[in-house]
Design an enzyme around this catalytic site. Structure first.
Site, PDB file in Angstrom:
ATOM      1  N   LYS A   1       4.291  13.307  13.364  1.00  0.00           N
ATOM      2  CA  LYS A   1       5.496  12.707  12.767  1.00  0.00           C
ATOM      3  C   LYS A   1       5.751  11.317  13.342  1.00  0.00           C
ATOM      4  O   LYS A   1       6.137  10.403  12.622  1.00  0.00           O
ATOM      5  CB  LYS A   1       6.709  13.637  12.980  1.00  0.00           C
ATOM      6  CG  LYS A   1       6.636  14.872  12.090  1.00  0.00           C
ATOM      7  CD  LYS A   1       7.625  15.968  12.467  1.00  0.00           C
ATOM      8  CE  LYS A   1       7.326  17.216  11.633  1.00  0.00           C
ATOM      9  NZ  LYS A   1       8.159  18.371  11.986  1.00  0.00           N
TER      10      LYS A   1
ATOM     11  N   GLN B   1      12.768  19.625  16.012  1.00  0.00           N
ATOM     12  CA  GLN B   1      11.546  20.402  15.781  1.00  0.00           C
ATOM     13  C   GLN B   1      11.800  21.881  16.084  1.00  0.00           C
ATOM     14  O   GLN B   1      12.295  22.223  17.153  1.00  0.00           O
ATOM     15  CB  GLN B   1      10.417  19.851  16.679  1.00  0.00           C
ATOM     16  CG  GLN B   1       9.085  20.541  16.478  1.00  0.00           C
ATOM     17  CD  GLN B   1       8.505  20.308  15.084  1.00  0.00           C
ATOM     18  OE1 GLN B   1       8.505  19.211  14.570  1.00  0.00           O
ATOM     19  NE2 GLN B   1       8.019  21.376  14.470  1.00  0.00           N
TER      20      GLN B   1
ATOM     21  N   ASP C   1      15.016  16.858   7.239  1.00  0.00           N
ATOM     22  CA  ASP C   1      14.212  18.072   7.025  1.00  0.00           C
ATOM     23  C   ASP C   1      14.746  18.876   5.835  1.00  0.00           C
ATOM     24  O   ASP C   1      14.053  19.724   5.296  1.00  0.00           O
ATOM     25  CB  ASP C   1      14.251  18.966   8.287  1.00  0.00           C
ATOM     26  CG  ASP C   1      12.916  18.997   9.024  1.00  0.00           C
ATOM     27  OD1 ASP C   1      11.891  18.589   8.429  1.00  0.00           O
ATOM     28  OD2 ASP C   1      12.892  19.437  10.192  1.00  0.00           O
TER      29      ASP C   1
END
Ligand code: NAD
Length: 283
Positions: free
Chosen positions: A53, A97, A120
């Site tokens: 990422k 995460q 997300d």
């Protein structure tokens, strides 16, 4: 029949180039689009994902601010940090995460992220926005799958799509996106009695379970589009999906490979959401 391949790597490259262009445009007006990535603990898979990422962001010109914390970080401290990032105008997207260490409530942590920065797309507000067709952030994996269908010019209206898997981050949002395009949608899951009977009716199959060879050639209608979200390791330790690729490619019209299919698209769509967040915040 030998299916045509939907190349996730090639499409992701194209999407990254588009994001790089949008990034340049923002920078030209003095905005530095930035994504904050929070990693708690030392889960090996998470470390790899986070590294990707960060690299993907920098390659596209986005600033990635990685914050690493030990596995013993208190939940309250994490919530405080998220609150500060929510208020920080120089940060446009926030990603925590997952999985988080066991002493933390992931749901509570995700809900602490401002929906305006929820790149997300896991916040309840993001899920709700998708459900009612309002602007929000769509989860990256199903959004990437939809872009793959768009890339082949597939008209979903009136088609029957069968989604296998009902997780909150893949199966359910995928079904909503397909419904939004006026497909008829069936969601299958572990309690579905006869999976093959369902998939054989499908014009589009999206497999998101995490079981090798779940979808075999006899379960696929000739010419169907097969999108393989699964990520498994086969007996030789190689990455494979949920679809028996070699068998199914002889029946399907289109198929996504693993690796090189949904995986790179998921990564690309995070960049899309981040640039979108920066554009919205500075419009
Ligand atoms: P999950 O474990 O949350 O959900 C799995 C779903 O599969 C459940 O809804 C369950 O009911 C269903 N299921 C289990 N056995 C079944 C069966 N025999 N028949 C029909 N349905 C069955 O998983 P998830 O997070 O949605 O991930 C699914 C898979 O997709 C995993 O392999 C994961 O690694 C992969 N994944 C890939 C990407 C990517 O970027 N390529 C992103 C997210 C997830």
């Amino acid at each position: 029949m030998t299916a045509q391949l939907i190349d996730g790597n090639a499409l992701a490259r194209q999407i990254r180039a588009e994001v790089a262009g949008r990034t340049q445009a923002l920078k030209a007006r003095g905005v530095e689009p930035a994504l904050a990535i929070i990693l708690v603990g030392d889960d090996p898979a998470s470390q790899v994902y986070v590294k990707h990422k960060v690299n993907d962001s920098s390659e596209t010109g986005l600033t990635a601010k990685l914050e690493r914390y030990g596995a013993d970080l208190a939940e309250a401290e994490l919530l405080e940090r998220i609150d500060a990032l929510n208020k920080d105008p120089s940060v446009h997207g926030i990603l925590v995460q997952l999985p988080l260490p066991k002493h933390m409530d992931s749901h509570k942590v995700i809900e602490a992220i401002s929906p305006a920065k929820d790149v997300d797309g896991f916040h309840v507000a993001s899920a709700g926005a998708l459900m009612v067709g309002q602007p929000g952030f769509w989860p990256c994996t199903p959004h990437g799958c939809l872009r793959m269908l768009d890339s082949i010019g597939y008209e979903l209206r009136g088609r029957h799509a069968v989604v296998i898997g009902r997780s909150n981050i893949v199966g359910k949002p995928m079904a909503m996106m397909l419904l939004g395009r006026s497909a008829t949608v069936t969601i299958c899951h572990s309690a579905t009695a006869d999976l093959g009977a369902m998939t054989r009716q499908a014009d589009v199959i999206v497999a998101a379970v995490g079981r090798q060879n779940l979808v075999t050639a006899d379960m696929v209608k000739p010419g169907a589009v097969v999108i393989d979200v699964g990520m498994n390791r086969n007996a030789e330790g190689k990455l494979c999906g949920d679809v028996d690729f070699d068998g199914v490619k002889e029946v399907a019209g289109w198929i996504t490979p693993v690796p090189g299919g949904v995986g790179p698209m998921t990564r690309a769509m995070l960049l899309v959401n981040t640039i979108e967040a920066a554009e919205r915040a500075t419009a």
